[in-house]
Design a protein around this motif. Structure first.
Motif, PDB file in Angstrom:
ATOM      1  N   THR A 181      45.920  44.463  44.848  1.00 48.74           N
ATOM      2  CA  THR A 181      46.129  43.429  43.837  1.00 48.74           C
ATOM      3  C   THR A 181      45.191  43.623  42.647  1.00 48.74           C
ATOM      4  O   THR A 181      45.040  42.732  41.818  1.00 48.74           O
ATOM      5  CB  THR A 181      45.903  42.026  44.440  1.00 48.74           C
ATOM      6  N   THR A 182      44.550  44.779  42.564  1.00 46.24           N
ATOM      7  CA  THR A 182      43.720  45.121  41.408  1.00 46.24           C
ATOM      8  C   THR A 182      44.292  46.374  40.765  1.00 46.24           C
ATOM      9  O   THR A 182      45.304  46.910  41.204  1.00 46.24           O
ATOM     10  CB  THR A 182      42.257  45.389  41.821  1.00 46.24           C
ATOM     11  N   ASN A 183      43.622  46.875  39.742  1.00 46.11           N
ATOM     12  CA  ASN A 183      44.078  48.094  39.087  1.00 46.11           C
ATOM     13  C   ASN A 183      43.573  49.358  39.771  1.00 46.11           C
ATOM     14  O   ASN A 183      43.735  50.459  39.252  1.00 46.11           O
ATOM     15  CB  ASN A 183      43.664  48.087  37.614  1.00 46.11           C
ATOM     16  N   THR A 184      42.942  49.204  40.926  1.00 51.67           N
ATOM     17  CA  THR A 184      42.561  50.352  41.739  1.00 51.67           C
ATOM     18  C   THR A 184      43.558  50.447  42.881  1.00 51.67           C
ATOM     19  O   THR A 184      43.596  49.587  43.762  1.00 51.67           O
ATOM     20  CB  THR A 184      41.134  50.202  42.291  1.00 51.67           C
ATOM     21  N   ALA A 185      44.390  51.471  42.867  1.00 46.07           N
ATOM     22  CA  ALA A 185      45.478  51.583  43.833  1.00 46.07           C
ATOM     23  C   ALA A 185      44.971  51.863  45.244  1.00 46.07           C
ATOM     24  O   ALA A 185      43.932  52.485  45.441  1.00 46.07           O
ATOM     25  CB  ALA A 185      46.437  52.684  43.403  1.00 46.07           C
TER      26      ALA A 185
END
Length: 266
Positions: A162-166
């Motif tokens: 749910t963040t920009n770090t996959a």
């Protein structure tokens, strides 16, 4: 997040790339509203892999043809060097039921111009026919022009972050009971990107967040029962946020195109 970063994130998700704008990682790494899918629950779902790495998904139409998103097919060398992994919910293709196939030909809709735009649909041809089993089987197509309503199920091996770090799962994920929302609601929620939503698209919520498509879900199936109603196209990053609908190709808008373009290379 700056507006320039937000636009970049839209495009990165649309291109199915395993990267995004920098942001602190979610230490919980939880699934974006999904759970591990049961074996054989989506026998039409196929992982597209290049040099052993999953980057997009596709759905089996018949023994030799699959359908996916056009943006998964923009790099010809990558596509023709890819492996189709079917019959395994494990992305590594470790199940005894796994069938692996090569790609020798593909078709992209002539009206697709790249990025978060309409007509994001393409076909893949494999010269070695799939062998039907409980783990490998074709998906059904909807009636031409039928606009889906109600709820649907989404399958994919895309990021669960749910963040920009996959963060990528090792097993196929499913999110059930996704509400299909009107195009007007979809456009309004997407703000400045709402103008990219077209009459041939389909959107799902919930707009309260918690469930959505994510990076590398691209090309994968949105289904009602065994009927393919949507193909994952694009959405916002970070995934699963409020007012961040998921955008798909509405398959019923392309039934004639799908039929006409399944012409094997000579």
């Amino acid at each position: 997040m700056s507006r320039s970063c937000l636009v970049a994130c839209y495009l990165l998700l649309a291109l199915g790339l395993r990267q995004a704008c920098a942001m602190a990682a979610d230490p919980n790494g939880r699934v974006v509203g999904g759970v591990a899918a049961a074996a054989n629950s989506a026998p039409y779902a196929v992982s597209m892999q290049y040099q052993g790495t999953h980057y997009c998904a596709a759905s089996i139409l018949n023994t030799n043809w699959l359908v996916t998103a056009a943006h998964c097919l923009t790099n010809s060398a990558q596509v023709l060097g890819s492996t189709l992994v079917a019959g395994s919910i494990a992305v590594a293709g470790t199940a005894s039921t796994t069938q692996k196939r090569t790609i020798t030909y593909f078709v992209v809709n002539d009206l697709y111009t790249g990025g978060t735009v309409p007509y994001d649909i393409g076909l893949i041809y494999t010269p070695t026919a799939f062998k039907w089993s409980a783990a490998v089987a074709p998906v059904s197509l909807p009636a031409s022009g039928k606009v889906p309503t109600g709820t649907a199920s989404l399958y994919g091996w895309g990021s669960t972050s749910t963040t920009n770090t996959a963060s990528y799962p090792s097993t196929l994920q499913v999110a059930n009971n996704l509400p299909i929302i009107s195009l007007a609601s979809c456009e309004a929620a997407l703000g400045t990107k709402g103008s990219d939503v077209h009459s041939t698209n389909l959107c799902t919520g919930p707009l309260t967040g918690g469930v959505s498509i994510c990076t590398s879900d691209s090309g994968g199936p949105l289904v009602q029962g065994n009927v393919l109603i949507g193909i994952v196209s694009w959405g916002k990053l970070p995934c699963g946020q409020a007012n961040s609908p998921s955008v798909y190709v509405q398959v019923s808008s392309f039934i004639s195109w799908i039929s006409t373009n399944q012409v094997a290379p000579s």
